[in-house]
Design an enzyme around this catalytic site. Structure first.
Site, mmCIF file in Angstrom:
data_model
loop_
_atom_site.group_PDB
_atom_site.id
_atom_site.type_symbol
_atom_site.label_atom_id
_atom_site.label_comp_id
_atom_site.label_asym_id
_atom_site.label_seq_id
_atom_site.Cartn_x
_atom_site.Cartn_y
_atom_site.Cartn_z
ATOM 1 N N GLY A 215 0.851 -1.012 0.023
ATOM 2 C CA GLY A 215 -0.002 -0.030 0.046
ATOM 3 C C GLY A 215 0.800 1.408 -0.016
ATOM 4 O O GLY A 215 1.938 1.120 -0.230
ATOM 5 N N ASN A 216 0.321 2.291 0.413
ATOM 6 C CA ASN A 216 0.952 3.580 0.411
ATOM 7 C C ASN A 216 0.378 4.505 1.672
ATOM 8 O O ASN A 216 -0.840 4.281 2.060
ATOM 9 C CB ASN A 216 1.073 4.483 -0.957
#
Ligand code: PMT
Length: 401
Positions: A215-216
């Protein structure tokens, strides 16, 4: 960089707030406070019954304006109609069953119903009462009468009532009342009224196994601010969002997704009839090639390699969507990289932010952006709230519609 002055959603709006007698009157104080924080000038009128639950002084202190309860004792000679004339909108919260009955029948025994009768501004009613009173055919008929007359409603909400029963009758939460008001004003006077604006927000989560993902750092704040601003200007808004910890703003159609594949499908559907697509989400460029069906276990090895494959570029894949706006999140060569994305993603303009700068990018409430246009021109903005950035983007969307 110093932040520019905030843009407030209800700046220059004059809101009359009517308070009638209910145990939920304490929430009306929060509504008055939130209206002020949103930039509105607030004038409160109360029924005598409401003053038994909460003192006019509370509202006077919160709004810095006199509160009118007795139409004969008011300071202003024509106070009973002047409040109504000044208002851009009249919010009645809480509104009792008795208040709804008076409104429906054009009766004006107190300052609240009198203001409703005297104003030509839009009226938003937030009912609060026991569920049996709300369900009563007399109340329901009054609600239909008022709706047919153009009166808008927010709530009541379902939950625990003062009687101890659980049912429909709770006053809507203050944030919902203020959100409904912003939506109402947008629909009646906003420059995007009747338009469909699609916004993407947040990051995607690409599974490695059932418990882990790639993810980020996107929190969704930028996209949610754009969605709220578009709603405030009258647009119907579809917000396609990755997993974020933000509440859905009132009146916005939210579609939750996790992966790029899901975001693409949701945006294909949403943009079939949209006037604009604003792509502020941070979709993953790559995903694990072979996500494990079961939780991956530690082996004896010191390291672990994961094969990644390219995800589709969502905005480049979408055929249309109306005015097409992209974002560029960079930590270097901002201009070069941002400009290159305009033809590659068939954008009308791109909003570039340096996500390594203080107060900008991921998680911040502010952002400092430069907008690069398809014709080669650009505009650099100071550090602004994300809501103000959203307004600047929408001004440029509006100009292209
Ligand atoms: O959510 P916040 O915490 O408020 O943070 C806001 C933000 C930093 C996420 C936001 O301001 C921002 O910059 N969003 C774009 C993030 C991004 O993915 O940038 P990019 O330069 O990698 O992508 C360029 C454009 O292509 C973007 O509009 C992106 O949404 C889009 N894209 C990217 C990858 C992909 N697979 N499909 C896409 O459509």
């Amino acid at each position: 960089m110093e932040a520019a002055p905030a843009i407030l959603p209800l700046a220059n709006r004059h809101i009359a707030l009517g308070v009638t007698g209910s145990i939920s009157c304490y929430k009306a104080a929060d509504i008055a406070s939130k209206l002020r924080q949103a930039g509105a000038t607030v004038e409160v009128v109360m029924t005598p019954a409401a003053t038994r639950f909460i003192a006019p002084l509370t509202f006077q202190s919160l709004t810095s304006r006199p509160v009118v309860v007795d139409m004969f004792a008011a300071d202003e000679a024509e106070a009973h109609v002047e409040v109504a004339r000044r208002a851009d909108a009249f919010v009645i919260a809480p509104a009792t069953a008795n208040c709804l009955a008076n409104l429906a029948h054009g009766q004006a025994p107190d300052m609240v119903t009198l203001t409703a009768l005297a104003t030509r501004a839009p009226i938003l009613v937030a009912p609060a009462m026991d569920n049996q009173m709300w369900d009563h055919p007399a109340t329901q008929e009054n609600v239909v009468t008022l709706r047919n007359r153009g009166v808008e409603f927010v709530g009541p909400a379902e939950g625990r009532l003062a009687s101890g029963r659980v049912g429909l009758g709770r006053l809507a939460e203050p944030s919902a009342v203020v959100g409904a008001l912003r939506m109402l004003l947008g629909q009646r006077t906003g420059d995007l009224a009747g338009r469909h604006v699609v916004v993407s927000a947040g990051g995607t989560q690409e599974p490695l196994d059932p418990v882990r993902f790639v993810g980020n750092r996107s929190t969704g704040k930028m996209g949610f601010a754009i969605a709220e601003a578009a709603r405030d200007r009258g647009a119907f808004v579809t917000l396609v969002t990755g997993p974020v910890a933000l509440e859905t703003p009132y009146g916005i159609h939210r579609v939750d997704v996790a992966t790029v594949a899901e975001m693409l499908t949701a945006l294909e559907q949403a943009t079939a009839d949209s006037d604009a697509i604003i792509m502020s989400a941070a979709p993953a460029d790559y995903r694990p090639a072979n996500p494990s069906e079961h939780k991956m276990k530690k082996g004896a090895e010191d390291g672990l390699s994961v094969d990644l494959v390219r995800n589709p570029d969502i905005i480049a894949t979408l055929p249309g969507g109306g005015v097409r706006v992209g974002f560029a999140a960079e930590t270097r060569n901002l201009e070069e990289y941002a400009r290159a994305k305009i033809p590659a993603k068939r954008l009308d303009f791109i909003v570039a932010n340096d996500v390594s700068a203080a107060g900008s990018g991921f998680g911040a409430d502010t952002n400092q952006v430069t907008i690069y246009h398809r014709d080669g021109s650009h505009e650099t903005f100071p550090l602004m709230t994300k809501y103000a950035v959203a307004m600047a983007i929408l001004d440029r969307v509006k100009a292209r519609l």
